[in-house]
Design a protein around this motif. Structure first.
Motif, short mmCIF file in Angstrom:
data_model
loop_
_atom_site.label_atom_id
_atom_site.label_comp_id
_atom_site.label_asym_id
_atom_site.label_seq_id
_atom_site.Cartn_x
_atom_site.Cartn_y
_atom_site.Cartn_z
N ARG A 30 -27.04 -58.62 -0.35
CA ARG A 30 -27.73 -58.80 1.33
C ARG A 30 -28.66 -58.25 0.53
NH1 ARG A 30 -21.91 -56.96 1.60
NH2 ARG A 30 -22.73 -54.81 1.34
N LEU A 31 -29.54 -57.29 0.45
CA LEU A 31 -30.55 -56.52 0.04
C LEU A 31 -31.78 -57.79 -0.07
CD1 LEU A 31 -32.43 -54.45 1.16
CD2 LEU A 31 -32.82 -53.81 -0.83
N LEU A 32 -31.78 -58.18 -1.23
CA LEU A 32 -31.83 -59.79 -1.74
C LEU A 32 -32.50 -60.83 -0.54
CD1 LEU A 32 -31.28 -59.29 -5.45
CD2 LEU A 32 -33.77 -58.98 -4.60
N LYS A 33 -30.60 -60.99 -0.43
CA LYS A 33 -30.82 -61.69 0.69
C LYS A 33 -31.45 -61.66 1.82
CE LYS A 33 -26.75 -64.37 -1.20
NZ LYS A 33 -25.27 -64.49 -0.30
N ARG A 34 -31.74 -60.24 2.28
CA ARG A 34 -32.08 -60.03 3.04
C ARG A 34 -33.63 -60.34 2.80
NH1 ARG A 34 -31.20 -54.73 4.64
NH2 ARG A 34 -29.28 -55.17 3.94
N GLN A 35 -34.14 -60.29 1.89
CA GLN A 35 -35.63 -60.30 1.99
C GLN A 35 -36.21 -61.56 1.43
OE1 GLN A 35 -36.77 -57.43 -1.07
NE2 GLN A 35 -36.06 -55.48 0.69
N MET A 88 -6.76 -48.99 -17.40
CA MET A 88 -7.40 -49.95 -16.27
C MET A 88 -6.84 -49.49 -14.97
SD MET A 88 -8.97 -52.65 -18.04
CE MET A 88 -9.11 -51.44 -19.10
N LYS A 89 -6.05 -48.40 -14.11
CA LYS A 89 -6.58 -47.88 -13.13
C LYS A 89 -7.23 -46.87 -13.86
CE LYS A 89 -1.85 -46.96 -11.60
NZ LYS A 89 0.18 -46.52 -11.52
N ASN A 90 -7.78 -45.83 -14.21
CA ASN A 90 -8.68 -45.22 -14.49
C ASN A 90 -9.75 -45.29 -14.28
OD1 ASN A 90 -6.99 -43.25 -14.65
ND2 ASN A 90 -6.85 -42.70 -16.75
N ASN A 91 -9.56 -47.03 -14.83
CA ASN A 91 -11.25 -47.51 -14.32
C ASN A 91 -11.79 -48.40 -13.04
OD1 ASN A 91 -11.94 -46.71 -17.11
ND2 ASN A 91 -11.78 -48.98 -18.13
N LEU A 92 -10.57 -48.49 -12.37
CA LEU A 92 -10.86 -49.07 -10.59
C LEU A 92 -11.69 -48.52 -10.00
CD1 LEU A 92 -6.79 -50.55 -9.97
CD2 LEU A 92 -8.95 -51.84 -10.45
N GLU A 93 -11.88 -46.84 -10.05
CA GLU A 93 -12.53 -46.95 -8.52
C GLU A 93 -13.87 -46.78 -9.18
OE1 GLU A 93 -12.66 -41.98 -7.45
OE2 GLU A 93 -11.48 -42.82 -8.19
N PRO A 94 -14.19 -46.46 -10.23
CA PRO A 94 -15.43 -46.71 -10.87
C PRO A 94 -16.65 -48.46 -10.59
CG PRO A 94 -14.52 -45.76 -12.34
CD PRO A 94 -13.74 -45.70 -12.08
N TRP A 95 -15.34 -49.13 -11.21
CA TRP A 95 -15.64 -50.58 -10.62
C TRP A 95 -15.39 -51.30 -9.36
CZ3 TRP A 95 -11.69 -52.25 -15.10
CH2 TRP A 95 -11.73 -52.14 -16.24
N SER A 96 -14.90 -50.62 -8.96
CA SER A 96 -14.68 -50.64 -7.21
C SER A 96 -16.34 -49.96 -6.57
CB SER A 96 -13.91 -49.75 -6.65
OG SER A 96 -13.52 -49.67 -5.64
N LYS A 97 -16.87 -48.96 -7.43
CA LYS A 97 -18.26 -48.22 -6.80
C LYS A 97 -19.38 -49.32 -7.43
CE LYS A 97 -17.05 -43.85 -6.41
NZ LYS A 97 -17.12 -42.63 -6.86
N ILE A 98 -18.40 -50.03 -8.56
CA ILE A 98 -20.21 -50.59 -8.92
C ILE A 98 -19.72 -52.04 -8.33
CG2 ILE A 98 -20.66 -51.91 -10.36
CD1 ILE A 98 -19.74 -50.14 -12.58
N VAL A 99 -18.73 -52.64 -7.85
CA VAL A 99 -18.85 -54.17 -6.95
C VAL A 99 -19.53 -54.11 -5.76
CG1 VAL A 99 -17.53 -55.64 -5.71
CG2 VAL A 99 -16.38 -54.74 -8.87
N ILE A 100 -19.80 -52.79 -5.04
CA ILE A 100 -19.62 -52.66 -3.92
C ILE A 100 -21.55 -52.52 -4.11
CG2 ILE A 100 -19.60 -50.81 -2.09
CD1 ILE A 100 -16.85 -50.14 -2.86
N SER A 101 -21.58 -51.91 -5.48
CA SER A 101 -23.32 -51.25 -4.96
C SER A 101 -24.32 -52.94 -5.49
CB SER A 101 -23.61 -51.12 -6.08
OG SER A 101 -25.36 -50.75 -7.20
N LEU A 102 -23.40 -53.30 -6.29
CA LEU A 102 -24.24 -55.13 -6.58
C LEU A 102 -23.49 -55.88 -5.59
CD1 LEU A 102 -22.01 -55.76 -9.46
CD2 LEU A 102 -24.15 -55.04 -9.87
N LEU A 103 -22.68 -55.75 -3.66
CA LEU A 103 -22.97 -56.50 -3.42
C LEU A 103 -23.64 -56.21 -2.43
CD1 LEU A 103 -19.17 -56.57 -2.65
CD2 LEU A 103 -20.07 -58.47 -3.26
N ASP A 104 -24.33 -55.43 -1.79
CA ASP A 104 -24.98 -54.08 -1.19
C ASP A 104 -26.50 -54.47 -1.50
OD1 ASP A 104 -23.47 -52.83 0.21
OD2 ASP A 104 -24.31 -51.12 -0.81
N ALA A 105 -26.84 -54.82 -3.26
CA ALA A 105 -28.26 -55.15 -3.59
C ALA A 105 -28.06 -56.54 -3.47
CB ALA A 105 -28.11 -54.80 -5.30
#
Length: 156
Positions: free
Chosen positions: A28-33, A9-26
């Motif tokens: 935000r983009l959808l909300k702006r539109q 799980m500790k090894n998976n945290l970093e990739p999951w963090s990137k996915i969460v950030i990507s989903l949050l950015d997506a």
């Protein structure tokens, strides 16, 4: 073992963090539109909260594991010795009970083969789990027991 699970799980945290950030950015983009989300949409903030909760639980478990490291190492070393003896006994028994040259009935031979195939596969899985646990605890890891693999190959 929980030790290997926590390390995984500790090894998976970093990739999951990137996915969460990507989903949050997506999101935000959808909300702006001015995208209209369906009623079953999970808000990004809720996802981020769940992820932070996971990080918190994992850090507590890791800290607990670090505190118990000497005890865990002792237990894994003891389990390794027991597994080594079990493997030795299993392989010795296989050498004795191995169906050779028609010395037993076909039904009895199939029974012996299936029993040892099951036990050898279980021993191999146990050996692999012990190697993972030793690696997670920073102990010296030996290669997996090739005698088990050789014996399984012989049965195949």
């Amino acid at each position: 073992l929980s030790v290997t699970f926590i390390q995984e799980m500790k090894n998976n945290l970093e990739p999951w963090s990137k996915i969460v950030i990507s989903l949050l950015d997506a999101e935000r983009l959808l909300k702006r539109q001015r995208h209209i989300f369906r009623s079953d949409w999970m808000e990004g903030s809720r996802l981020q909260g769940q992820y932070q909760h996971l990080e918190h639980i994992l850090s507590k478990r890791s800290q607990s594991m670090e505190e118990q490291m000497p005890l865990l190492q002792t237990r894994v070393i003891a389990e390794d010795k027991v597994a080594e003896q079990r493997t030795f006994d299993l392989l010795s028994n296989w050498d004795v009970e191995k169906p050779l040259r028609g010395s037993m009935s076909p039904d009895k031979a199939k029974e012996v083969l299936s029993k040892y195939e099951f036990n050898l596969k279980k021993a191999k899985v146990d050996d692999e789990n012990l190697i993972k646990a030793k690696d997670a605890l920073g102990l010296d890891t030996k290669l997996s027991n090739s005698d088990i693999s050789n014996c399984l190959d012989e049965m195949a």
